[in-house]
Design an enzyme around this catalytic site. Structure first.
Site, PDB file in Angstrom:
ATOM      1  N   LYS A 100     -28.438 -58.081  -2.026  1.00 33.22           N
ATOM      2  CA  LYS A 100     -27.402 -58.435  -2.992  1.00 33.22           C
ATOM      3  C   LYS A 100     -26.821 -59.781  -2.572  1.00 33.22           C
ATOM      4  O   LYS A 100     -26.254 -59.912  -1.488  1.00 33.22           O
ATOM      5  CB  LYS A 100     -26.303 -57.374  -3.039  1.00 33.22           C
ATOM      6  N   GLY A 125     -11.952 -56.206  -5.236  1.00 31.48           N
ATOM      7  CA  GLY A 125     -10.868 -55.497  -4.591  1.00 31.48           C
ATOM      8  C   GLY A 125      -9.577 -55.419  -5.383  1.00 31.48           C
ATOM      9  O   GLY A 125      -8.578 -54.894  -4.887  1.00 31.48           O
ATOM     10  N   ALA A 162     -17.495 -55.169  -8.793  1.00 29.56           N
ATOM     11  CA  ALA A 162     -16.145 -55.655  -8.466  1.00 29.56           C
ATOM     12  C   ALA A 162     -15.152 -55.388  -9.581  1.00 29.56           C
ATOM     13  O   ALA A 162     -15.446 -55.604 -10.757  1.00 29.56           O
ATOM     14  CB  ALA A 162     -16.138 -57.139  -8.126  1.00 29.56           C
ATOM     15  N   GLY A 163     -13.975 -54.904  -9.181  1.00 30.59           N
ATOM     16  CA  GLY A 163     -12.863 -54.755 -10.106  1.00 30.59           C
ATOM     17  C   GLY A 163     -12.547 -53.341 -10.528  1.00 30.59           C
ATOM     18  O   GLY A 163     -11.481 -53.083 -11.077  1.00 30.59           O
ATOM     19  N   ASN A 216     -16.607 -50.360  -3.863  1.00 30.95           N
ATOM     20  CA  ASN A 216     -16.264 -50.051  -2.484  1.00 30.95           C
ATOM     21  C   ASN A 216     -14.766 -49.744  -2.373  1.00 30.95           C
ATOM     22  O   ASN A 216     -14.361 -48.629  -2.070  1.00 30.95           O
ATOM     23  CB  ASN A 216     -16.654 -51.211  -1.570  1.00 30.95           C
ATOM     24  N   THR A 217     -13.937 -50.742  -2.655  1.00 25.64           N
ATOM     25  CA  THR A 217     -12.498 -50.606  -2.463  1.00 25.64           C
ATOM     26  C   THR A 217     -11.908 -49.442  -3.246  1.00 25.64           C
ATOM     27  O   THR A 217     -11.006 -48.746  -2.754  1.00 25.64           O
ATOM     28  CB  THR A 217     -11.784 -51.915  -2.840  1.00 25.64           C
TER      29      THR A 217
END
Length: 263
Positions: free
Chosen positions: A105, A166, A192-193, A214-215
């Site tokens: 990635k 994040g 993301a987001g 992830n976050t």
């Protein structure tokens, strides 16, 4: 029988039953990482090579002790890279550490505050990696023109952001994401987001092939429980997309038909 039994995510010639891709950062320890990954049902786990020990530091805990390459497809990423040279070097290090593994990635960041990608440098790094026989999944903005450019140059998946990394803000521009999907012939994976389960469901209902996060899991009050919620959200969103939603209407429409009524 659910369509999900035969509906697979296909990336670079490999098929996956889960459409949830999960990262390994920000957990309190490796045990929590392991439990959250298992609860998510993911088959693809992304690893920030510059921040995670997968064998390069012999005296530190090794992520591969809890996330086995025999069980998961590992997706090395270039998080923390701000130029072409460091991103390409990181991918080559990952290939060496993982015995020739070539799926990566790619992200080349342009700004430490927003973590938005630097598109010109990402294009250059992607081309170098493709020329070196890497299979590149690329993090990019939600610009449909750039998404198509990355596909045309040979990236195996395009990963537009839904919102800054994040941030947990959810899908900020669903119209651009939908446009990217409608013009793509490679998997489009929101990266993301995402902040909570409903964000993941919306991404899947738009027609995304998958979601990477992830976050949203690691910073939840109960990460393992959130991982389980995300698994269900991805499945529900995909089923809703396959089912096809009812049309939106400006006015009410009776749920029971009036034809043949007796009064």
């Amino acid at each position: 029988m659910s369509n999900l039994n035969t509906d697979k995510l296909s990336i670079a010639g490999s098929d996956y039953s889960s459409r949830l891709l999960v990262g390994t950062g920000k957990y309190k320890d490796l045990e929590e990482t392991k439990n959250a990954i298992e609860a998510s049902g993911t088959e693809i786990v992304t690893i920030a090579i510059r921040r995670t020990n997968i064998g390069q530091n012999k005296d530190e805990p090794n992520l591969l002790d809890v996330i086995s390459p025999d069980k998961y497809t590992l997706l090395p990423n270039t998080a923390g890279c701000y130029d072409v040279e460091s991103a390409v070097r990181t991918c080559k290090l990952a290939r060496e550490l993982l015995d020739g593994y070539d799926l990566v990635k790619l992200e080349v960041l342009g700004d430490e505050k927003t973590l938005f990608p630097d598109i010109p440098q990402t294009l250059e790094a992607a081309q170098q990696l493709i020329d070196d026989n890497f299979k590149v999944m690329v993090y990019t903005t939600d610009d449909p023109i750039m998404a198509k450019r990355f596909e045309e140059m040979g990236c195996v998946a395009v990963m537009p952001l839904a919102a800054p990394i994040g941030s947990g803000l959810g899908i900020r521009n669903p119209y651009n994401i939908r446009t990217i999907i409608e013009n793509a012939s490679v998997p489009i994976i929101v990266d993301a987001g995402v902040g909570t389960a409903s964000d993941a469901t919306i991404a899947m209902e738009l027609g995304c092939e998958g979601v990477l996060m992830n976050t949203a899991i690691a910073e939840a009050k109960k990460p393992v429980l959130m991982a389980s919620a995300m698994k269900k959200a991805i499945e529900a969103g995909r089923e809703a997309y396959l089912a096809g939603r009812m049309p939106r209407r400006a006015y009410a429409s009776a749920s029971s038909p009036l034809d043949g009524q007796f009064f």
